[in-house]
Design a protein around this motif. Structure first.
Motif, PDB file in Angstrom:
ATOM      1  N   VAL A  84      37.699  50.041  45.679  1.00 34.70           N
ATOM      2  CA  VAL A  84      37.618  51.204  45.194  1.00 34.70           C
ATOM      3  C   VAL A  84      37.040  51.274  43.747  1.00 34.70           C
ATOM      4  N   ILE A  85      36.877  50.268  42.912  1.00 33.50           N
ATOM      5  CA  ILE A  85      36.069  50.098  41.766  1.00 33.50           C
ATOM      6  C   ILE A  85      34.652  49.795  42.109  1.00 33.50           C
ATOM      7  N   GLN A  86      34.428  48.527  43.083  1.00 32.45           N
ATOM      8  CA  GLN A  86      33.059  48.294  43.258  1.00 32.45           C
ATOM      9  C   GLN A  86      32.345  47.618  42.191  1.00 32.45           C
ATOM     10  N   PRO A  87      32.999  46.853  41.538  1.00 32.32           N
ATOM     11  CA  PRO A  87      31.949  46.435  40.376  1.00 32.32           C
ATOM     12  C   PRO A  87      30.764  45.733  40.684  1.00 32.32           C
ATOM     13  N   ASP A  88      29.691  46.118  39.920  1.00 29.67           N
ATOM     14  CA  ASP A  88      28.427  45.522  40.203  1.00 29.67           C
ATOM     15  C   ASP A  88      28.234  44.429  39.170  1.00 29.67           C
ATOM     16  N   PRO A  89      28.338  43.058  39.588  1.00 27.52           N
ATOM     17  CA  PRO A  89      28.046  41.995  38.641  1.00 27.52           C
ATOM     18  C   PRO A  89      26.717  42.104  37.629  1.00 27.52           C
ATOM     19  N   ALA A  90      25.793  42.790  38.059  1.00 27.63           N
ATOM     20  CA  ALA A  90      24.608  42.990  37.533  1.00 27.63           C
ATOM     21  C   ALA A  90      24.831  44.153  36.295  1.00 27.63           C
ATOM     22  N   ALA A  91      25.587  45.067  36.401  1.00 27.92           N
ATOM     23  CA  ALA A  91      25.682  45.797  35.417  1.00 27.92           C
ATOM     24  C   ALA A  91      27.363  46.396  35.346  1.00 27.92           C
ATOM     25  N   LEU A  92      28.115  45.302  34.866  1.00 21.36           N
ATOM     26  CA  LEU A  92      29.558  45.253  35.055  1.00 21.36           C
ATOM     27  C   LEU A  92      30.009  46.144  33.649  1.00 21.36           C
ATOM     28  N   ASP A  93      30.670  47.200  34.161  1.00 19.11           N
ATOM     29  CA  ASP A  93      31.278  48.264  33.212  1.00 19.11           C
ATOM     30  C   ASP A  93      32.904  48.032  32.948  1.00 19.11           C
ATOM     31  N   PRO A  94      33.326  47.345  31.914  1.00 26.09           N
ATOM     32  CA  PRO A  94      34.778  47.161  31.708  1.00 26.09           C
ATOM     33  C   PRO A  94      35.540  48.517  31.754  1.00 26.09           C
ATOM     34  N   VAL A  95      35.094  49.531  31.256  1.00 27.16           N
ATOM     35  CA  VAL A  95      35.704  50.892  31.557  1.00 27.16           C
ATOM     36  C   VAL A  95      36.259  51.010  32.960  1.00 27.16           C
ATOM     37  N   ALA A  96      35.484  50.592  34.048  1.00 28.31           N
ATOM     38  CA  ALA A  96      36.112  50.720  35.384  1.00 28.31           C
ATOM     39  C   ALA A  96      37.226  49.962  35.769  1.00 28.31           C
ATOM     40  N   PHE A  97      37.641  48.999  34.804  1.00 27.32           N
ATOM     41  CA  PHE A  97      38.953  48.388  35.010  1.00 27.32           C
ATOM     42  C   PHE A  97      40.079  48.862  34.168  1.00 27.32           C
ATOM     43  N   LEU A  98      39.817  49.621  33.291  1.00 32.66           N
ATOM     44  CA  LEU A  98      40.874  50.394  32.522  1.00 32.66           C
ATOM     45  C   LEU A  98      42.283  51.263  33.396  1.00 32.66           C
ATOM     46  N   PRO A  99      41.879  51.665  34.364  1.00 25.47           N
ATOM     47  CA  PRO A  99      42.826  52.259  35.271  1.00 25.47           C
ATOM     48  C   PRO A  99      43.728  51.278  35.887  1.00 25.47           C
ATOM     49  N   ILE A 100      43.261  49.990  35.976  1.00 26.02           N
ATOM     50  CA  ILE A 100      44.230  48.788  36.425  1.00 26.02           C
ATOM     51  C   ILE A 100      45.077  48.561  35.365  1.00 26.02           C
ATOM     52  N   VAL A 101      44.722  48.421  34.162  1.00 30.11           N
ATOM     53  CA  VAL A 101      45.412  48.331  32.945  1.00 30.11           C
ATOM     54  C   VAL A 101      46.359  49.140  32.592  1.00 30.11           C
ATOM     55  N   ALA A 102      46.151  50.359  32.912  1.00 31.59           N
ATOM     56  CA  ALA A 102      47.222  51.538  33.093  1.00 31.59           C
ATOM     57  C   ALA A 102      48.310  51.297  33.922  1.00 31.59           C
ATOM     58  N   GLY A 103      47.913  50.830  35.253  1.00 27.66           N
ATOM     59  CA  GLY A 103      48.716  50.298  36.278  1.00 27.66           C
ATOM     60  C   GLY A 103      49.817  49.269  35.844  1.00 27.66           C
ATOM     61  N   LEU A 104      49.085  48.213  34.972  1.00 31.89           N
ATOM     62  CA  LEU A 104      50.049  47.179  34.258  1.00 31.89           C
ATOM     63  C   LEU A 104      51.014  47.862  33.640  1.00 31.89           C
ATOM     64  N   PHE A 105      50.594  48.717  32.568  1.00 29.71           N
ATOM     65  CA  PHE A 105      51.575  49.334  31.401  1.00 29.71           C
ATOM     66  C   PHE A 105      52.524  50.263  32.350  1.00 29.71           C
TER      67      PHE A 105
END
Length: 295
Positions: free
Chosen positions: A130-151
């Motif tokens: 779903v996130i489809q992170p691009d290693p060449a332009a990695l945006d940490p904001v895209a992973f924040l919803p997973i942090v929300a899932g952890l909380f």
């Protein structure tokens, strides 16, 4: 009836969460949570005044500690809605059952079979799709919803471990109360030069409080309370593991309204990722209940 209640609750949340861009364009995340919590308490107070429950808490500190985690999850969730497609944000939040399994293994010493391990791996693979992170332009904001899932997962575990016997109203009041406190703190602490538009939602301390903004705050307050009430009602009517499966309909409702209202679409790979997350959560819910019965 349980399924219908949860589907109705998710339909309400999927629609109202898509109205956040009307707020984030000019408003503030902190202002939003503070005012929405005030409106929520007015509605909850009316419910209590009519004799349909009580705010009384058996263990106030346990309710407060538990409320910290889902409130933090929602703080991240709504902040992400201003900069990420809602399908991505909802999919990240629904990694929570995967974290519940990991927490039960690492901190509670519960045995987990091969099916739930496979579900955890498949669910996280779905999140990456779903996130489809691009290693060449990695945006940490895209992973924040997973942090929300952890909380959110920690809050789910804490609800059972710390707050058994607490009323639905007291837990709801604790949740909205702490979100309101977070909003009030942010109003006084955040003092950055916020850019115009949606990008400044998190960085603004306060936005205009005109009639249009108050209307959307009220829509959010009423919609979230209706959604939460219907979900709680569903869990009262049906078995928790079976009811939990229908929560994944939020992926469909949120993505549908994002397409209708904002012309947001999800890539085919992202759609398959959502399917994997939903399957993984379903397997975890059903297998967890089977394990509890066997124990």
């Amino acid at each position: 009836m349980a399924a219908a209640s949860v589907l109705g609750g998710m339909a309400a949340l999927g629609l109202t969460d898509n109205f956040v861009p009307f707020i984030s364009e000019r408003g503030s995340l902190w202002q939003f949570h503070f005012i929405r919590s005030l409106m929520g308490f007015v509605i909850l107070g009316a419910v209590v005044a009519l004799g349909y429950g009580s705010f009384r808490m058996n263990r106030p500190w346990a309710v407060l500690a538990r409320s910290f985690f889902p409130a933090s999850a929602m703080l991240i969730y709504f902040g992400c809605l201003s900069v990420l497609p809602i399908g991505v944000v909802v999919a990240g939040l629904f990694t929570a059952p995967l974290f519940v399994v990991l927490i039960s293994i690492l901190f509670q010493g519960k045995p987990v079979g091969v099916f739930r391990w496979a579900a955890v791996i498949a669910g996280f693979a779905g999140a990456v799709m779903v996130i489809q992170p691009d290693p060449a332009a990695l945006d940490p904001v895209a992973f924040l919803p997973i942090v929300a899932g952890l909380f959110y997962a920690v809050g789910a575990v804490a609800t059972r471990a710390w707050c058994e016997g607490e009323s639905t109203l007291s837990l709801t009041a604790g949740f909205f109360g702490l979100l309101g406190v977070f909003g009030l703190i942010g109003i006084f602490v955040v003092n950055a030069d916020a850019p115009a538009g949606h990008a400044g939602f998190v960085l603004r301390s306060w936005g205009p409080l005109d009639g249009a903004m108050l209307f959307w705050f009220a829509v959010q307050a009423v919609g979230s309370l209706i959604g939460i009430a219907l979900i709680f009602r569903g869990y009262q009517l049906g078995e928790a593991s079976h009811v939990a499966v229908f929560e994944y309909s939020l992926l469909v409702f949120a993505s549908f309204w994002a397409w209708v209202l904002w012309d947001q679409t999800v890539s085919p790979l992202g759609l398959w990722g959502m399917v994997l997350i939903a399957i993984a959560g379903t397997v975890i819910a059903l297998r967890s209940t089977a394990a509890e019965r066997a124990a």
